[in-house]
Motif scaffolding. Structure first.
Motif, short mmCIF file in Angstrom:
data_model
loop_
_atom_site.label_atom_id
_atom_site.label_comp_id
_atom_site.label_asym_id
_atom_site.label_seq_id
_atom_site.Cartn_x
_atom_site.Cartn_y
_atom_site.Cartn_z
N LEU A 10 9.69 53.66 105.70
CA LEU A 10 9.87 52.97 104.48
C LEU A 10 8.70 52.15 103.75
N GLN A 11 8.69 52.04 102.70
CA GLN A 11 7.96 51.60 101.96
C GLN A 11 7.57 50.07 102.17
N ALA A 12 8.80 49.60 102.38
CA ALA A 12 8.86 48.24 102.56
C ALA A 12 8.50 47.72 103.97
N PRO A 13 7.42 46.65 104.45
CA PRO A 13 7.11 46.58 105.53
C PRO A 13 8.20 46.10 106.47
N LEU A 14 9.19 45.78 106.31
CA LEU A 14 10.27 45.62 107.17
C LEU A 14 11.58 45.72 106.79
N CYS A 15 12.72 46.03 107.51
CA CYS A 15 14.01 45.94 107.57
C CYS A 15 14.75 44.79 107.82
N ALA A 16 15.46 44.05 107.03
CA ALA A 16 16.26 43.04 107.35
C ALA A 16 17.19 43.28 108.49
N ILE A 17 17.20 42.86 109.58
CA ILE A 17 18.19 43.11 110.51
C ILE A 17 18.99 42.02 110.85
N ARG A 18 20.41 41.86 110.58
CA ARG A 18 21.17 40.89 110.87
C ARG A 18 20.99 40.28 112.33
N LYS A 19 21.51 38.99 112.45
CA LYS A 19 21.66 38.58 113.62
C LYS A 19 22.82 39.04 114.57
N GLY A 20 22.48 39.56 115.88
CA GLY A 20 23.35 40.31 116.45
C GLY A 20 23.55 41.85 116.37
#
Length: 154
Positions: A117-127
């Motif tokens: 992915l071009q974005a530096p990170l994915c937002a991973i939800r808690k849990g």
């Protein structure tokens, strides 16, 4: 073929003023999130799985909900790098499956890198869990996103 399962710790208490971040326990809601995700994971996970977790209290509690042997690794503490995580799990050289229980932004940075992915990170939800697979087909190596699961939707 190698599977890398990234599991972000469940919801944790806020650190009290002057409190130690690594000692933050799961909230009651976080305990429920970890338990729900552990039930889902237990039905999906292959035999011979390695489970690695950050030694922070909240990640250890999340991992222990699964009821399997867990190895605590300092490389997975907050502030770790995707390079350290990938070297630890031996991606993509190892065979089988590794479950990593850790923190943001490390898990999201690792997922973004592996998925190109071009974005530096994915937002991973808690849990939540992100399940990635590396495979080779003829002359091509591929990383597949096999599943994304949140405990809030189980």
């Amino acid at each position: 073929m190698m599977d890398l399962i990234l599991w972000r710790h469940a919801e944790a208490e806020n650190a009290p003023d002057g409190g130690e971040d690594l000692e933050r326990p799961l909230t009651h809601r976080g305990e429920k999130q970890a338990a729900r995700m552990a039930v889902w994971l237990d039905r999906q996970l292959p035999d011979g799985l390695r489970v690695l977790a950050s030694p922070a209290r909240r990640t250890e509690q999340t991992a222990r909900a699964l009821g399997r042997k867990v190895k605590l690794r300092a490389e997975l503490l907050p502030g770790g790098s995707p390079d350290e995580l990938l070297e630890l799990v031996q991606w993509p050289r190892a065979r089988g499956a590794v479950l990593v229980v850790g923190h943001q932004p490390l898990l999201g940075q690792t997922a973004a890198r592996l998925l190109g992915l071009q974005a530096p990170l994915c937002a991973i939800r808690k849990g939540a869990v992100w399940w990635l697979r590396h495979r080779q087909r003829q002359e091509t190596e591929e990383t597949l996103l096999m599943a994304v699961q949140s405990p809030d939707f189980l």
